[in-house]
Design a protein around this motif. Sequence first.
Motif, short mmCIF file in Angstrom:
data_model
loop_
_atom_site.label_atom_id
_atom_site.label_comp_id
_atom_site.label_asym_id
_atom_site.label_seq_id
_atom_site.Cartn_x
_atom_site.Cartn_y
_atom_site.Cartn_z
N ASP A 77 0.55 -1.04 -0.03
CA ASP A 77 0.59 -0.23 -0.05
C ASP A 77 0.89 1.26 0.01
O ASP A 77 0.37 2.10 -0.76
N TYR A 93 -14.87 6.38 -9.30
CA TYR A 93 -15.81 5.83 -8.02
C TYR A 93 -16.89 7.00 -8.62
O TYR A 93 -17.30 8.02 -8.78
N HIS A 95 -20.17 6.82 -7.14
CA HIS A 95 -20.54 7.23 -5.88
C HIS A 95 -20.27 8.75 -5.59
O HIS A 95 -20.68 9.47 -4.32
N LEU A 96 -19.05 8.90 -5.61
CA LEU A 96 -18.27 9.85 -5.63
C LEU A 96 -17.81 11.08 -6.84
O LEU A 96 -18.09 10.79 -7.78
N LEU A 104 -10.32 10.64 -2.33
CA LEU A 104 -10.12 9.58 -0.98
C LEU A 104 -9.19 9.08 -0.95
O LEU A 104 -9.13 9.04 0.88
N ALA A 105 -7.97 8.97 -1.56
CA ALA A 105 -7.34 8.49 -0.71
C ALA A 105 -6.27 9.20 -0.22
O ALA A 105 -5.21 9.19 0.52
N LYS A 108 -7.84 8.62 2.89
CA LYS A 108 -7.77 7.44 3.94
C LYS A 108 -6.39 6.79 3.91
O LYS A 108 -6.18 6.18 4.56
N SER A 109 -5.43 6.98 2.88
CA SER A 109 -3.99 6.28 2.51
C SER A 109 -3.08 7.38 2.86
O SER A 109 -2.43 6.47 3.99
N ARG A 153 -6.33 11.81 -9.80
CA ARG A 153 -6.47 11.33 -8.10
C ARG A 153 -5.23 10.70 -8.22
O ARG A 153 -4.46 10.45 -6.93
N ALA B 127 -8.93 1.79 -6.73
CA ALA B 127 -8.55 2.25 -5.73
C ALA B 127 -7.03 1.60 -5.01
O ALA B 127 -5.88 2.30 -4.04
N LEU B 132 -4.83 2.62 -1.26
CA LEU B 132 -5.73 1.97 -0.30
C LEU B 132 -5.82 0.10 -0.16
O LEU B 132 -5.05 -0.38 -0.91
N GLN B 136 -10.06 -0.86 3.33
CA GLN B 136 -10.27 0.22 2.91
C GLN B 136 -11.21 0.20 1.86
O GLN B 136 -11.92 1.08 1.19
N TRP B 140 -14.83 1.75 1.49
CA TRP B 140 -15.17 2.91 1.01
C TRP B 140 -15.29 3.72 -0.39
O TRP B 140 -16.29 4.30 -1.44
N VAL B 141 -15.60 2.02 -1.82
CA VAL B 141 -15.76 2.21 -2.56
C VAL B 141 -16.78 0.98 -3.17
O VAL B 141 -17.84 1.17 -4.01
N PRO B 144 -19.56 0.77 -0.89
CA PRO B 144 -21.19 2.15 -1.21
C PRO B 144 -22.34 1.65 -2.32
O PRO B 144 -23.12 1.83 -2.34
N GLN B 145 -21.24 0.57 -2.61
CA GLN B 145 -21.84 0.56 -4.33
C GLN B 145 -22.99 -0.31 -4.88
O GLN B 145 -23.93 -0.21 -5.53
#
Lengths: 245, 223
Positions: A77, A93, A95-96, A104-105, A108-109, A153, B127, B132, B136, B140-141, B144-145
């Motif tokens: 990671d 993504y 949904h975002l 996001l990363a 969270k990352s 991204r 992701a 990630l 994660q 988060w990815v 949700p879908q």
Amino acid sequence: MTLPILELAGLRKSFGDLEILTGIDLKVAKGELAFVIGPSGSGKSTMLRCCNLLERPTSGAVMLEGRNIAASGVKLDPVRRRIGMVFQSFNLYPHLDALGNVSLALRKSLKLSRTEAAERAAAALERVGLADRARHTPAQLSGGQQQRVAIARAMALEPAVMLFDEPTSALDPELVGEVLAVMRELREAGMTMLVVSHEMRFAREAADRVIFMDQGAIVEQGGAEAIFGAPKSPRLQSFLARQAA
Amino acid sequence: MDFSDAFLNATVLSKYAPSILSGVWVTLYLSVIIVIAGTALGLVLACIRAAGLRLVNFTIIVYADIMRALPPLVLILIAYFGLPGVGVLWSSNLVLFIVLTLILAAFAEEIFWAGITSVGKGQWEAARSTGLGFAQTLVWVVLPQGVRLGLPPLTNRAIAVTKMTALGSVIGVPDILNQATTAQSFSGNASPLTLAALAYVALFLPFVLLARWLETRFAWRRT
């Protein structure tokens, strides 16, 4: 040549009995734009996907800034944060919104705070010319805009190298230019890039080095002028003849 | 004896309304905790399954298939009358809660799993390529879908399983149906059962409508 950012050494990859990569040696220097061409099925994408270990090589080394990340026990990671990747099908993504995709990363990352991540994501969107689309979801963006968000991204993480896997192949012809413009801007900013693509014109004008792959091996490589102007191997000659046709 | 006297006898209704109302609370609180626990357990199982450990996944699949194949009443009776034989003395409410939770979890696991697998490989790769981790990316990815897709069938399944709380009347859970059948046998009149039916409709109709709304919303989104 100074220490390469990315180096593949003796890289092999098989799926079952099928050998896709038959021993790849490749160095990508800091700030270099290395461009990989070749017929479909030649292993270009597999090689690229081995670079961030989305595919695990069967044998060989993947050296990132001097460290073999394909060795067992390497935590992937943190390593992948150093290697940005842009995909043929964008893979945003859904949904975002654009800002959420980029941040996001970061949150969270990289563990940045929400505001820090949002600021950095906004700056990345600004760089790809989409500051005014931050609140749009992928479905509300054109293909070219989606791919630019995907570049933002990957870029926002400030990677050491960016991988592009046929970034314009899924785009309508009139949308290709805006993506290439962003890539050109990245190159001018000094980003190290390894690009798999069929955009020969772009390779000609922007690539520091062009690498021709066929049947899982690098057949020929050199400057764009040499590769396109004076191809040596018969396979490259016939490949280029087919491209022109 | 005419129809209204048989099904809507005012005297009987007013006499037994309080006990049926107490049954409403039992049905309601059992339903709520079954839906919460069953959905949560199903989600956890689906997430574990996403990790792709062969033996673990085999166990989950066997569990889900058996739970979905068995008639709930059989499980309820086995648990209620069988467990005391091995020294486990659970109240009828607890037996009903655990059995229905396990059944809902089995269905929910399959629904969430279908949602997870519906999310393309490219989403995982994108992701993971940004650093990630597996969990994660899932949280988060992918979820949700995937969960959105699973909401309409999950709502339907939750309604179906919570309605099965009525089966608890067989082992003495003082739910709506139990109160109503008791009242019916004391009064010799079916009016308490009518009241029970009305109570069920009042409890579940909002959720049926919610499921319908979710379905049309998602159908519309797909166009």
